[in-house]
Design a protein around this motif. Structure first.
Motif, PDB file in Angstrom:
ATOM      1  N   ILE A   2      36.851  37.499  32.973  1.00  0.00           N
ATOM      2  CA  ILE A   2      36.835  36.543  33.051  1.00  0.00           C
ATOM      3  C   ILE A   2      35.230  35.883  33.325  1.00  0.00           C
ATOM      4  O   ILE A   2      34.683  35.035  33.633  1.00  0.00           O
ATOM      5  N   LEU A   3      35.378  37.245  34.517  1.00  0.00           N
ATOM      6  CA  LEU A   3      33.907  37.084  35.236  1.00  0.00           C
ATOM      7  C   LEU A   3      32.405  36.829  34.078  1.00  0.00           C
ATOM      8  O   LEU A   3      31.521  36.538  34.321  1.00  0.00           O
ATOM      9  N   ALA A   4      32.444  37.670  32.973  1.00  0.00           N
ATOM     10  CA  ALA A   4      31.804  37.696  31.399  1.00  0.00           C
ATOM     11  C   ALA A   4      31.841  36.440  30.870  1.00  0.00           C
ATOM     12  O   ALA A   4      31.265  36.102  30.475  1.00  0.00           O
ATOM     13  N   GLU A   5      33.356  35.910  30.753  1.00  0.00           N
ATOM     14  CA  GLU A   5      32.935  34.939  30.079  1.00  0.00           C
ATOM     15  C   GLU A   5      32.259  33.411  30.559  1.00  0.00           C
ATOM     16  O   GLU A   5      31.850  32.799  30.132  1.00  0.00           O
ATOM     17  N   HIS A   6      32.530  33.639  32.147  1.00  0.00           N
ATOM     18  CA  HIS A   6      31.577  33.013  33.052  1.00  0.00           C
ATOM     19  C   HIS A   6      29.952  32.770  33.279  1.00  0.00           C
ATOM     20  O   HIS A   6      29.263  32.232  34.035  1.00  0.00           O
ATOM     21  N   LYS A   7      30.121  34.311  32.905  1.00  0.00           N
ATOM     22  CA  LYS A   7      28.640  34.912  33.444  1.00  0.00           C
ATOM     23  C   LYS A   7      28.102  35.138  34.859  1.00  0.00           C
ATOM     24  O   LYS A   7      26.897  34.347  35.326  1.00  0.00           O
ATOM     25  N   VAL A   8      29.289  35.706  34.977  1.00  0.00           N
ATOM     26  CA  VAL A   8      29.590  35.546  36.761  1.00  0.00           C
ATOM     27  C   VAL A   8      29.435  36.837  36.461  1.00  0.00           C
ATOM     28  O   VAL A   8      30.275  38.076  36.541  1.00  0.00           O
ATOM     29  N   LYS A   9      28.316  38.141  37.772  1.00  0.00           N
ATOM     30  CA  LYS A   9      28.100  38.738  38.605  1.00  0.00           C
ATOM     31  C   LYS A   9      28.875  39.398  39.584  1.00  0.00           C
ATOM     32  O   LYS A   9      28.266  38.642  40.963  1.00  0.00           O
ATOM     33  N   LEU A  10      30.006  40.004  39.933  1.00  0.00           N
ATOM     34  CA  LEU A  10      30.506  40.152  41.190  1.00  0.00           C
ATOM     35  C   LEU A  10      30.612  41.146  42.114  1.00  0.00           C
ATOM     36  O   LEU A  10      30.584  42.302  41.479  1.00  0.00           O
ATOM     37  N   ILE A  11      29.676  41.083  43.232  1.00  0.00           N
ATOM     38  CA  ILE A  11      29.779  42.415  44.274  1.00  0.00           C
ATOM     39  C   ILE A  11      30.709  42.400  45.276  1.00  0.00           C
ATOM     40  O   ILE A  11      30.710  41.545  46.139  1.00  0.00           O
ATOM     41  N   GLY A  12      31.493  43.196  45.481  1.00  0.00           N
ATOM     42  CA  GLY A  12      33.322  43.078  46.332  1.00  0.00           C
ATOM     43  C   GLY A  12      33.669  42.593  45.927  1.00  0.00           C
ATOM     44  O   GLY A  12      34.156  42.811  44.179  1.00  0.00           O
ATOM     45  N   GLY A  13      34.573  42.357  46.205  1.00  0.00           N
ATOM     46  CA  GLY A  13      35.903  41.261  45.847  1.00  0.00           C
ATOM     47  C   GLY A  13      37.300  41.930  45.258  1.00  0.00           C
ATOM     48  O   GLY A  13      37.197  43.183  45.759  1.00  0.00           O
ATOM     49  N   GLY A  14      37.912  40.895  45.142  1.00  0.00           N
ATOM     50  CA  GLY A  14      39.128  41.710  44.704  1.00  0.00           C
ATOM     51  C   GLY A  14      40.262  40.845  44.073  1.00  0.00           C
ATOM     52  O   GLY A  14      39.617  39.712  44.406  1.00  0.00           O
ATOM     53  N   LEU A  15      41.314  41.682  43.517  1.00  0.00           N
ATOM     54  CA  LEU A  15      41.758  40.762  42.800  1.00  0.00           C
ATOM     55  C   LEU A  15      43.032  39.604  43.280  1.00  0.00           C
ATOM     56  O   LEU A  15      43.131  39.069  43.234  1.00  0.00           O
ATOM     57  N   ASP A  16      43.140  39.442  45.119  1.00  0.00           N
ATOM     58  CA  ASP A  16      43.413  38.720  46.056  1.00  0.00           C
ATOM     59  C   ASP A  16      42.746  37.908  45.742  1.00  0.00           C
ATOM     60  O   ASP A  16      42.788  36.176  45.949  1.00  0.00           O
ATOM     61  N   GLU A  17      41.083  37.708  45.307  1.00  0.00           N
ATOM     62  CA  GLU A  17      40.096  36.763  45.015  1.00  0.00           C
ATOM     63  C   GLU A  17      40.346  35.779  43.792  1.00  0.00           C
ATOM     64  O   GLU A  17      39.592  35.827  43.158  1.00  0.00           O
ATOM     65  N   ALA A  18      41.177  36.454  42.651  1.00  0.00           N
ATOM     66  CA  ALA A  18      40.518  35.993  41.080  1.00  0.00           C
ATOM     67  C   ALA A  18      41.125  34.468  40.859  1.00  0.00           C
ATOM     68  O   ALA A  18      41.834  33.732  42.080  1.00  0.00           O
ATOM     69  N   PRO A  19      40.306  34.133  40.113  1.00  0.00           N
ATOM     70  CA  PRO A  19      40.070  32.981  40.056  1.00  0.00           C
ATOM     71  C   PRO A  19      41.312  32.293  39.320  1.00  0.00           C
ATOM     72  O   PRO A  19      41.547  31.057  40.183  1.00  0.00           O
ATOM     73  N   GLY A  20      42.073  32.508  39.323  1.00  0.00           N
ATOM     74  CA  GLY A  20      44.203  32.069  38.688  1.00  0.00           C
ATOM     75  C   GLY A  20      44.420  32.602  40.359  1.00  0.00           C
ATOM     76  O   GLY A  20      45.346  31.730  40.105  1.00  0.00           O
ATOM     77  N   ALA A  21      43.848  33.182  41.639  1.00  0.00           N
ATOM     78  CA  ALA A  21      44.328  32.855  42.394  1.00  0.00           C
ATOM     79  C   ALA A  21      44.550  31.260  43.195  1.00  0.00           C
ATOM     80  O   ALA A  21      45.438  30.809  43.930  1.00  0.00           O
ATOM     81  N   TYR A  22      44.008  30.321  42.574  1.00  0.00           N
ATOM     82  CA  TYR A  22      43.013  29.090  42.902  1.00  0.00           C
ATOM     83  C   TYR A  22      43.834  28.091  41.895  1.00  0.00           C
ATOM     84  O   TYR A  22      43.839  28.513  40.840  1.00  0.00           O
ATOM     85  N   LYS A  23      44.244  26.984  42.858  1.00  0.00           N
ATOM     86  CA  LYS A  23      44.490  25.052  41.839  1.00  0.00           C
ATOM     87  C   LYS A  23      43.215  25.213  41.290  1.00  0.00           C
ATOM     88  O   LYS A  23      41.994  25.719  41.173  1.00  0.00           O
ATOM     89  N   ASN A  24      43.797  24.519  40.046  1.00  0.00           N
ATOM     90  CA  ASN A  24      42.255  23.980  38.959  1.00  0.00           C
ATOM     91  C   ASN A  24      41.482  22.977  39.424  1.00  0.00           C
ATOM     92  O   ASN A  24      42.056  22.333  40.159  1.00  0.00           O
ATOM     93  N   ILE A  25      40.304  23.789  39.783  1.00  0.00           N
ATOM     94  CA  ILE A  25      39.420  22.368  40.946  1.00  0.00           C
ATOM     95  C   ILE A  25      39.489  21.006  40.479  1.00  0.00           C
ATOM     96  O   ILE A  25      39.507  20.197  41.323  1.00  0.00           O
ATOM     97  N   ALA A  26      39.848  20.638  39.197  1.00  0.00           N
ATOM     98  CA  ALA A  26      39.056  19.861  38.407  1.00  0.00           C
ATOM     99  C   ALA A  26      40.488  18.834  38.479  1.00  0.00           C
ATOM    100  O   ALA A  26      40.121  17.917  39.026  1.00  0.00           O
TER     101      ALA A  26
END
Length: 468
Positions: A412-436
């Motif tokens: 999903i990071l590659a699909e959105h062309k986002v480079k992540l330094i650090g972080g973890g699965l606890d902060e995966a985008p799917g852990a959050y509600k749909n911002i829209a």
């Protein structure tokens, strides 16, 4: 002769109970008995502890005695039914958050409240909860990370340079930030906030100045971040015309300073106010009490400290990439403010909620891949001039870690062309509600002025709990 210096540990060792008496005793002794040796001072304190009634009429020691003379107090009852309050995005707010808000609306000091669409269960007041109280402040209504805030800086470097020189922006992001519990920045930086007289005037703060100095310009763990990204301005603002810009966005709070203040004054409030078990974390301090004034001043100091942390990080990184600041928008979302609502001055607690008074600017982030929003408040009375502080979690950190894989996160990071330094699965985008969906639920609260798209994201290493 050296001046007297006492620690809370010294008083606890001779039998003093945890609570306001320790702070009062240290202040009294260091101000009025400063030429006593430590042994003599502790001996005197021991006498007051053993027979406080004998000292209650004395000018200085009487202040300590008063705190030791504890009257039996009955549990403070809650109102039978909660006051009515507005819920935004009810369809995606968990029952635990609703239940917590119902209890908060039954407090005898409560005047009004609202629940934001990113709300989820927390401690005491739900995250995403807004509570207006009468002449009282609730430390846990503010939250553990006092002054947790957003800060977005738009800079003069052409937006396309972020992709062309991605390695430079990544390198400087790593070099210019430090994350995690206990993290310190070396060499230390100077700031006027560290010179606040409150560090000398409030007993608790005397022992926190060194920690604050060491952690100034660092970031916390959990969902805290610093990231480079692109902003699309949708309308003119601060001299900017609509278009795409390069920007820096950060999310963090008051570090160890705020956590210590929150913990101490929450325990103090719980000692003073005996509340039913369900609302013990919502114990309050009267603003016209010594303890309430102390917390209020300490809370505002922590808020100023959090702001200073962001400003140092932004100044350092913008300078490192050769840019200059064009415009900035920032806001607290764990704080309490004195505001007038319906003609009455109230203390408005926003625990994970963005101030959204009419014309007030703020930032509402999404996730490491979802866009954030630059917003202008509409001053909606039913929300107490508030909006969400983000997308809001839809699953716990432990569940997120069990639900996602490193491979799925990388995809999903590659699909959105986002480079992540650090972080973890606890902060995966799917852990959050749909911002829209969250933003759609609060169109009556804010207008969207611009969107921020994260591209190079830095966070703490995996793990690290934080309530914000």
């Amino acid at each position: 002769m050296a001046k007297l210096k006492l620690r809370g540990k010294d008083l606890r060792n001779i039998g003093y109970p945890e609570g306001p008496v320790i702070s009062v005793a240290i202040t009294v002794m260091e101000q009025h008995y400063k030429h006593h040796g430590q042994a003599d001072a502790l001996g005197l304190l021991r006498q007051v502890l053993q027979n406080p009634e004998a000292f209650k009429s004395e000018e200085h020691l009487g202040r300590i005695a008063e705190k030791l003379i504890v009257e039996e107090t009955a549990e403070i009852p809650l109102n039978e039914t909660p006051l009515p309050y507005e819920v935004y995005g009810r369809e995606f707010i968990d029952e635990g958050a609703i239940r917590q808000m119902d209890y908060a609306m039954r407090l005898p000091i409560t005047a009004a409240g609202a629940l934001m669409p990113d709300a989820h269960q927390g401690y005491g007041l739900p995250i995403g909860g807004v509570l207006a109280a009468k002449n009282a402040v609730i430390p846990y209504g503010v939250g553990v990370d006092i002054g947790c805030r957003m800060c977005l800086s738009i800079i003069d470097i052409p937006a396309e340079q972020l992709e062309k020189k991605a390695s430079v922006f990544r390198r400087e992001l790593i070099a210019g930030t430090v994350f995690g519990a206990g993290a310190e920045w070396k060499p230390r930086v100077d700031d006027a906030v560290l010179e606040s007289p409150l560090f000398a005037e409030i007993g608790l703060l005397k022992h926190l100045q060194a920690k604050a100095a060491a952690q100034l310009s660092t970031s916390g763990s959990g969902n805290h971040f610093v990231e480079w990204g692109l902003v699309d301005m949708l309308e003119p603002w601060e001299g900017l015309v609509p278009g795409r810009y390069l920007a820096l966005l950060s999310h963090s709070g008051s570090r160890g300073l705020g956590a210590q203040i929150a913990g101490y004054y929450t325990n103090l409030a719980r000692e003073i106010r005996q509340l039913p078990r369900e609302v013990q974390h919502l114990a309050w301090l009267d603003l016209d009490s010594e303890e309430g004034q102390e917390y209020w001043q300490a809370m505002n100091l922590a808020g100023n400290y959090a702001s200073a942390c962001h400003h140092h990080i932004h100044r350092r990184l913008i300078k490192a990439v050769g840019g200059a600041l064009l415009a900035r928008v920032e806001n607290h979302h764990n704080f309490a403010w004195k505001e007038k609502h319906n003609g009455e001055e109230l203390v408005v607690h926003r625990k994970g909620a963005t101030p959204a008074g009419k014309g007030v600017m703020g930032v509402i982030p999404g996730s490491m891949t979802a866009p954030g929003f630059i917003v202008r408040g509409r001053g909606e009375a039913a929300s107490l001039h508030s909006a969400s502080h983000g997308a809001g979690r839809q699953m716990s950190r432990s569940k997120a870690t069990q639900s996602f894989t490193g491979h799925a996160l990388a995809k999903i990071l590659a699909e959105h062309k986002v480079k992540l330094i650090g972080g973890g699965l606890d902060e995966a985008p799917g852990a959050y509600k749909n911002i829209a969906a969250v933003m759609a639920a609060q169109t009556s609260l804010v207008d969207v002025v611009g969107k921020f798209y994260p591209k190079i994201v830095r966070m703490a290493e995996a793990g690290g709990l934080r309530e914000d």
